[in-house]
Every structure is written in C-alpha cells, then in structure tokens.
Write a protein that holds these residues in place. Structure first.
Motif, PDB file in Angstrom:
ATOM      1  N   THR B   2      57.878  40.538  27.638  1.00 37.15           N
ATOM      2  CA  THR B   2      57.550  40.848  29.032  1.00 37.15           C
ATOM      3  C   THR B   2      56.167  40.309  29.389  1.00 37.15           C
ATOM      4  O   THR B   2      55.279  40.242  28.541  1.00 37.15           O
ATOM      5  CB  THR B   2      57.537  42.375  29.275  1.00 37.15           C
ATOM      6  OG1 THR B   2      56.623  42.953  28.354  1.00 37.15           O
ATOM      7  CG2 THR B   2      58.912  42.970  29.081  1.00 37.15           C
ATOM      8  N   HIS B   3      56.011  39.929  30.625  1.00 34.91           N
ATOM      9  CA  HIS B   3      54.735  39.385  31.068  1.00 34.91           C
ATOM     10  C   HIS B   3      54.003  40.392  31.943  1.00 34.91           C
ATOM     11  O   HIS B   3      54.617  40.995  32.832  1.00 34.91           O
ATOM     12  CB  HIS B   3      54.973  38.105  31.868  1.00 34.91           C
ATOM     13  CG  HIS B   3      55.572  37.015  31.051  1.00 34.91           C
ATOM     14  ND1 HIS B   3      54.835  36.198  30.245  1.00 34.91           N
ATOM     15  CD2 HIS B   3      56.864  36.638  30.901  1.00 34.91           C
ATOM     16  CE1 HIS B   3      55.645  35.348  29.628  1.00 34.91           C
ATOM     17  NE2 HIS B   3      56.885  35.589  30.014  1.00 34.91           N
ATOM     18  N   PRO B   4      52.703  40.577  31.725  1.00 37.66           N
ATOM     19  CA  PRO B   4      51.934  41.456  32.602  1.00 37.66           C
ATOM     20  C   PRO B   4      52.014  40.942  34.043  1.00 37.66           C
ATOM     21  O   PRO B   4      52.129  39.736  34.264  1.00 37.66           O
ATOM     22  CB  PRO B   4      50.503  41.351  32.064  1.00 37.66           C
ATOM     23  CG  PRO B   4      50.632  40.808  30.679  1.00 37.66           C
ATOM     24  CD  PRO B   4      51.873  39.975  30.672  1.00 37.66           C
ATOM     25  N   SER B   5      51.935  41.837  35.009  1.00 39.57           N
ATOM     26  CA  SER B   5      52.018  41.451  36.411  1.00 39.57           C
ATOM     27  C   SER B   5      50.760  40.684  36.811  1.00 39.57           C
ATOM     28  O   SER B   5      49.722  40.796  36.149  1.00 39.57           O
ATOM     29  CB  SER B   5      52.146  42.701  37.281  1.00 39.57           C
ATOM     30  OG  SER B   5      50.918  43.410  37.243  1.00 39.57           O
ATOM     31  N   PRO B   6      50.852  39.908  37.930  1.00 39.14           N
ATOM     32  CA  PRO B   6      49.646  39.218  38.418  1.00 39.14           C
ATOM     33  C   PRO B   6      48.478  40.171  38.618  1.00 39.14           C
ATOM     34  O   PRO B   6      47.351  39.861  38.234  1.00 39.14           O
ATOM     35  CB  PRO B   6      50.111  38.639  39.756  1.00 39.14           C
ATOM     36  CG  PRO B   6      51.567  38.428  39.593  1.00 39.14           C
ATOM     37  CD  PRO B   6      52.041  39.554  38.706  1.00 39.14           C
ATOM     38  N   LYS B   7      48.778  41.351  39.163  1.00 36.93           N
ATOM     39  CA  LYS B   7      47.695  42.289  39.454  1.00 36.93           C
ATOM     40  C   LYS B   7      47.004  42.758  38.173  1.00 36.93           C
ATOM     41  O   LYS B   7      45.775  42.816  38.089  1.00 36.93           O
ATOM     42  CB  LYS B   7      48.255  43.490  40.224  1.00 36.93           C
ATOM     43  CG  LYS B   7      47.178  44.394  40.784  1.00 36.93           C
ATOM     44  CD  LYS B   7      47.803  45.578  41.518  1.00 36.93           C
ATOM     45  CE  LYS B   7      46.749  46.658  41.755  1.00 36.93           C
ATOM     46  NZ  LYS B   7      47.364  47.926  42.172  1.00 36.93           N
TER      47      LYS B   7
END
Lengths: 108, 232
Positions: B2-7
């Motif tokens: 999973t990738h961390p969100s832009p925020k």
C-alpha cells in the motif's frame, strides 16, 4: 548598466541557471547518465568552494589584507573546527566561533 | 504494497525537514544581515532568497559584490558553487521523470541541499514510490518558508545589531560546520586544503578570480587523488 540594475540582472541570470541545474536531469531533455568522471568532479564542488571561502575569511587579515596564520580569527576558527568535527552541529560551531572571537577581541 | 496518501507524504516531508531548520535559520539571518551590509537593497536581499534560493551561493554573491567584483565573476562564482545541484538532479530523476511538466518545474525549483538530503532517503526507502513526490514537496516548501522568513528577519534585525558581534564571521563558521564533517577521505582533505591555499595566496589575482581558481584547484586535486587512490 548602473549598480542596482546590474544586481537584478546577475540575480535573475544566476537564479535561472541554478534552477536549470536542479531541473536538468528530469527536464526530459537529457536522457543519458552523467559520465563517471564528471560525477566524480562534481562531488568535490561543495568542499572546494566552501573551503576557499572559509580560508579567505579566516586567514586574510582585516587590517593588512595580507595572509596571516596568527590572529584572533584564526584562533576562533581552529576552535570552531574542533567543535564542528566533534558535534557536527551548525549551532554549536557558530556559538563556539563567534563566542571565542568575541571573548578574544573584547576581554583582552 | 500500500502507498501512503499524498497528504501523509506531504506532512511526513514537513516533519522530516523541520529539525534541519536549526541550522537554516541562523544561516538565513546571517545572509539577511550580510546582504544589507554588502550594499544590496532590502528588496534585493530578500528577493535573492527566492530567485536564487541557494544559501552559500547567495553569500558568495553578496561578498563578491561588496568586494567590487565584475558581474561576470559574481555570476560565474555563483554558477560554479551551484553546479552540485546537477548531482541531486541525477539522483532524483528516476523518481520524477514521469510527473507532469508543472510538477517537475516546481520540484526542480525546490531541489536544495536540505530538501534533497531529506527526501532522497524517502525515495530510496520505497523502490516504486507512488506519492513520494509529495514528500519532496513538503520538505522543499518547509525549507523555502524558513529560508524566506529568516532572510527577512536578518534584513530587519541587521540595522540594530552592533558591529562588535562580528556577525560576518558567522559565514565561515557555518561553512566550517558543513565542510568539516564531510571530510571523510584523504582526497576530501586534499581538495579542501589545496583550495584554501589558492584562496589565501591568490587574493591578488585580478577580477577576484581567486574564488574560481581555488574551486577549480580543489575540485581537480580531489577528483584526481580519488582516482589514484582507487587505482592502487
């Protein structure tokens, strides 16, 4: 060109050049990697340039504008180098260098 | 994976960049003071921090201008000092290449020593980062804001600071704190010493050429020494 205009001109040209150097390798215009020799040369740029500025501001006497190895600034700088080497801290180095220089120039 | 969100990437970039501001703020203050002392106007000093956005090169600009160097010398000295950014550009290129032009221009502008140092770790931590450019945005914007504010503070304070504090001496002290810990091999030391010697004994060179002569000497000697060392 008069002085103030010239300052703006140099600032804008060098600012744009600096941007281009930062942007260059993902600009889409350059697709090749740097040759290893150039890469090696570039890694020495910061050390060489910053050492030149350090040496000129420490080892040139403010009074005579001549090279010197013995004055308050040299002493303060040597101490600051020891602090920088041990702590790697900008703040500690600044305090040591400016503090020693102040003490030497104002108390003796 | 999973990738961390832009925020969350953006906020992480800010948080990772904040500790470095302990060194950035005094440097900005000193540049603000020095800029005014060297004959630049308040606006020129403040806007230089946005237009060039490179601490050491701005200091060199102010010092050479104060010494009466020719414009071509001031300009080429700043350019030589900032050449190292090509290296940073190489290192982050593979992570940014597919972004839109607008993103790449913005991140190119923000790619300073400190932002690079912090965000390259984030990029290398995750080989296929999806939102990691937000990390560079966060760390770059943070550095930018602290640099601008501390420059302005230096310009405002400069007039009130007494001369006996020797604040000009803060510049070489800051550089000592940057250079000394980076001298890890003999070639590094040779580069530093040879450049320093040319700077001191080359002061009488015409047109303030000493800085470029010293830089080239240090770069060539350091790089050659490294090559010889590797061949042994």
């Amino acid at each position: 060109m008069e002085g103030a205009t010239m300052i703006w001109a140099i600032m804008i040209v060098t600012g744009f050049a600096t941007f281009l150097m930062r942007f260059s390798m993902f600009s889409g215009l350059i697709h090749r990697a740097l040759p290893p020799a150039l890469d090696r040369y570039l890694t020495y740029v910061p050390i060489a340039v910053l050492s030149a500025i350090i040496a000129a501001s420490v080892f040139i006497s403010h009074e005579t504008q001549m090279p010197t190895i013995w004055n308050t600034r040299v002493l303060a700088a040597v101490l600051a180098m020891a602090v920088a080497f041990r702590t790697k801290s900008v703040i500690a180095t600044l305090i040591a260098g400016l503090g020693v220089l102040w003490v030497l120039e104002n108390l003796f | 994976m999973t990738h961390p969100s832009p925020k969350s990437e953006f906020i992480q970039g800010i948080m990772d960049q904040l500790p470095l501001q302990l060194g950035v703020v005094p440097f900005g203050l000193v540049f603000g003071v020095l800029g005014m002392a060297s004959g630049l106007s308040a606006w020129q000093t403040i806007l230089m921090s946005s237009v060039i956005f490179g601490g050491a090169s701005q200091v060199v600009f102010a010092q050479l201008w104060m010494a009466g160097a020719a414009p071509i010398i001031v300009g080429s000295s700043v350019a030589v000092l900032n050449l190292r950014h090509v290296l940073y550009s190489v290192a982050v290129a593979k992570y940014l290449r597919l972004l839109s032009l607008r993103w790449r221009i913005l991140l190119g502008y923000l790619l300073t020593d400190e932002a690079f140092a912090i965000s390259i770790k984030r990029f290398e931590h995750d080989p296929t980062p999806r939102n990691a450019h937000y990390h560079l945005l966060g760390s770059g914007v943070t550095l930018w804001a602290f640099w601008q504010l501390s420059t302005i503070a230096g310009v405002v304070l400069g007039a009130t600071l007494p001369a006996h504090l020797n604040l000009d001496f803060a510049i070489p002290m800051t550089f000592i704190a940057i250079v000394l810990p980076s001298l890890r091999h003999v070639p590094h030391v040779l580069a530093a010493v040879s450049s320093g010697l040319v700077a001191v004994f080359g002061q009488s060179l015409p047109y303030n050429l000493w800085i470029i002569a010293a830089a080239i000497t240090g770069i060539v000697i350091g790089a050659q020494a490294e090559k010889w060392k590797a061949q042994q």
